[in-house]
Write a protein that holds these residues in place. Structure first.
Motif, PDB file in Angstrom:
ATOM      1  N   GLU A 209      15.869  -1.746  10.569  1.00  0.00           N
ATOM      2  CA  GLU A 209      14.527  -2.140  10.930  1.00  0.00           C
ATOM      3  C   GLU A 209      13.761  -0.914  11.398  1.00  0.00           C
ATOM      4  N   TRP A 229      -5.356  -1.884  11.436  1.00  0.00           N
ATOM      5  CA  TRP A 229      -5.168  -2.687  10.241  1.00  0.00           C
ATOM      6  C   TRP A 229      -4.584  -4.064  10.535  1.00  0.00           C
ATOM      7  N   GLY A 230      -4.050  -4.250  11.714  1.00  0.00           N
ATOM      8  CA  GLY A 230      -3.450  -5.551  12.033  1.00  0.00           C
ATOM      9  C   GLY A 230      -2.202  -5.809  11.216  1.00  0.00           C
ATOM     10  N   THR A 231      -1.896  -7.075  10.969  1.00  0.00           N
ATOM     11  CA  THR A 231      -0.708  -7.441  10.196  1.00  0.00           C
ATOM     12  C   THR A 231      -0.949  -7.179   8.715  1.00  0.00           C
ATOM     13  N   ILE A 232       0.023  -6.527   8.063  1.00  0.00           N
ATOM     14  CA  ILE A 232      -0.074  -6.222   6.640  1.00  0.00           C
ATOM     15  C   ILE A 232       1.008  -7.018   5.904  1.00  0.00           C
ATOM     16  N   PRO A 233       0.641  -8.058   5.171  1.00  0.00           N
ATOM     17  CA  PRO A 233       1.652  -8.835   4.432  1.00  0.00           C
ATOM     18  C   PRO A 233       2.439  -7.951   3.468  1.00  0.00           C
ATOM     19  N   GLU A 234       3.712  -8.267   3.299  1.00  0.00           N
ATOM     20  CA  GLU A 234       4.564  -7.477   2.418  1.00  0.00           C
ATOM     21  C   GLU A 234       3.991  -7.422   1.002  1.00  0.00           C
ATOM     22  N   PRO A 238      -3.864  -3.413   2.358  1.00  0.00           N
ATOM     23  CA  PRO A 238      -4.757  -3.887   3.417  1.00  0.00           C
ATOM     24  C   PRO A 238      -6.199  -3.969   2.922  1.00  0.00           C
ATOM     25  N   ARG A 358       6.326  -1.730   0.118  1.00  0.00           N
ATOM     26  CA  ARG A 358       5.221  -2.235   0.938  1.00  0.00           C
ATOM     27  C   ARG A 358       4.525  -1.102   1.678  1.00  0.00           C
ATOM     28  N   GLU A 360       3.064   0.063   5.362  1.00  0.00           N
ATOM     29  CA  GLU A 360       3.256  -0.196   6.790  1.00  0.00           C
ATOM     30  C   GLU A 360       2.376   0.740   7.602  1.00  0.00           C
ATOM     31  N   LYS A 361       2.198   0.380   8.848  1.00  0.00           N
ATOM     32  CA  LYS A 361       1.444   1.240   9.770  1.00  0.00           C
ATOM     33  C   LYS A 361       2.340   2.374  10.251  1.00  0.00           C
ATOM     34  N   ASP A 364       4.392   2.012  13.378  1.00  0.00           N
ATOM     35  CA  ASP A 364       5.643   1.249  13.396  1.00  0.00           C
ATOM     36  C   ASP A 364       6.845   2.112  13.018  1.00  0.00           C
TER      37      ASP A 364
END
Length: 378
Positions: A209, A229-234, A238, A358, A360-361, A364
């Motif tokens: 993870e 960007w908030g939550t980014i769906p897989e 964005p 995907r 990601e930010k 993270d």
């Protein structure tokens, strides 16, 4: 899956044993007698030969023609599938014994080949049947999916750890030839041990993870963390993202190609030559996604994360440019994962088994190293 198992069982017999088996069958012997004739009877496998073949193929040199191992007559095809089974087991935290059970099952059922045929509607490495609830034909022929389904079935077997390898395999498969799996236990153990040594930390992987927020212990703090960007769906882009205007033409090409692979499933050891194609080994792992994206821009990268971290120039994480390689997991000297910075605080990557390519930010990620390849910015 039974007819294929029976056929493979016969193939492992020598002419002398075939004659013996025919005589026994004429005398009224049953399936157990036939499968027993092909059991090695305690004979060992040349583990050094297995390790040599595994190292040659997974190292990119192809099969070694001087090495002969019974059961690995098509090593260039079989060993990558064996690696997928082991890697999937490790990702699911299946103990070594469970990985050996899975390998023995796949060797018996398909000889580690991703078959498009079998008994009735049986398919794939494990000869799983769509009509029996194993999944769609397309899913079953995905080695990662098939391996995952086998392991989930194994975990549902109470006390499988205390069973013999063949008992555990039979509890999942319910084969018409339940004793046939035992013959492949020595080869399966040798494969598991040899393949695990080629994986990060010898197969003893840390959590896959994302790590803690950059800036924590051992991490670098980037200038933009992508939090807005908030939550980014897989597998999605964005809303509002565009490749930065200041990206070099080659970086733009690499980023654009990588983004066209969004949503394709990760494949450990995959070449990334055909991410949308039917062969799972054409899909991407983290380093092959980088290699192929750069290749589309006319820039050569080596194949693995371990070598890519030594390419180009080291730069601080607070001075990222589109196209930079970001490394995480493991250590700065020996990282285990790589992605590409695409600007605006975002990174594109093929994260891990069962997950798609995907975005990601950056926030993270625990960034351990950043490399800039001059040729991408020329």
């Amino acid at each position: 899956m039974k007819a294929v198992a029976a056929t493979i069982g016969v193939l492992c017999l020598s002419p002398l044993l075939l004659a013996t088996t025919a005589a026994m069958a004429a005398a009224g012997s049953g399936p157990a007698s036939r499968s027993a004739a092909c059991t090695p009877g305690g004979t060992s496998v040349d583990t050094a030969a297995v390790a040599k073949q595994v190292a040659s193929i997974l190292g990119g040199q192809g099969s070694d023609s001087t090495v002969r191992v019974e059961g690995l007559e098509l090593p260039d095809e079989q060993i990558p599938h064996a690696k997928t089974i082991v890697a999937t087991g490790i990702a699911l935290k299946i103990p070594e014994r469970g990985q050996v059970v899975a390998l023995a099952t796949a060797i018996q059922e398909s000889r580690l080949r991703n078959l498009t045929y079998g008994d009735r509607d049986s398919l794939g490495l494990f000869q799983q049947r769509p009509s029996q609830g194993w999944g769609t034909p397309e899913q079953i022929r995905d080695p990662v999916y098939a391996s995952t389904k086998f392991y989930k079935g194994l975990l549902e077997v109470k006390g499988w750890q205390q069973m013999t390898i063949t008992q555990a395999a039979q509890a999942v498969q319910r084969s018409g030839y339940p004793d046939a799996y035992a013959q492949w236990e020595p080869l399966s153990r040798a494969l598991q041990q040899a393949i695990a040594k080629t994986l990060p930390n010898g197969g003893n992987q840390p959590s896959q993870e994302p790590g803690p927020t950059p800036g924590g212990s051992g991490g670098c703090k980037p200038g933009e963390n992508g939090a807005d960007w908030g939550t980014i769906p897989e597998g999605t882009v964005p809303d509002g993202y565009k490749i930065p205007a200041d990206a070099s033409p080659k970086a733009r090409t690499a980023i654009d190609w990588a983004m066209h692979q969004l949503g394709t499933m990760y494949q450990w050891g995959g070449s990334c030559n055909a991410p949308h194609g039917p062969d799972p080994m054409g899909r991407c792992d983290c380093s092959s996604l980088m290699q192929q994206a750069y290749a589309k821009a006319g820039v050569q990268l080596t194949r693995t994360t371990y070598t890519q971290v030594n390419e180009g120039d080291a730069v601080p994480a607070n001075a990222l440019k589109p196209g930079d390689l970001l490394f995480t997991r493991g250590t700065a000297a020996v990282p285990e994962h790589v992605g590409m910075y695409i600007g605006a605080g975002l990174v594109i990557n093929a994260p891990r088994t069962t997950k798609p390519v995907r975005i990601e930010k950056v926030g993270d990620w625990q960034i351990l190293a950043v490399r800039r390849i001059p040729a991408l910015n020329s």
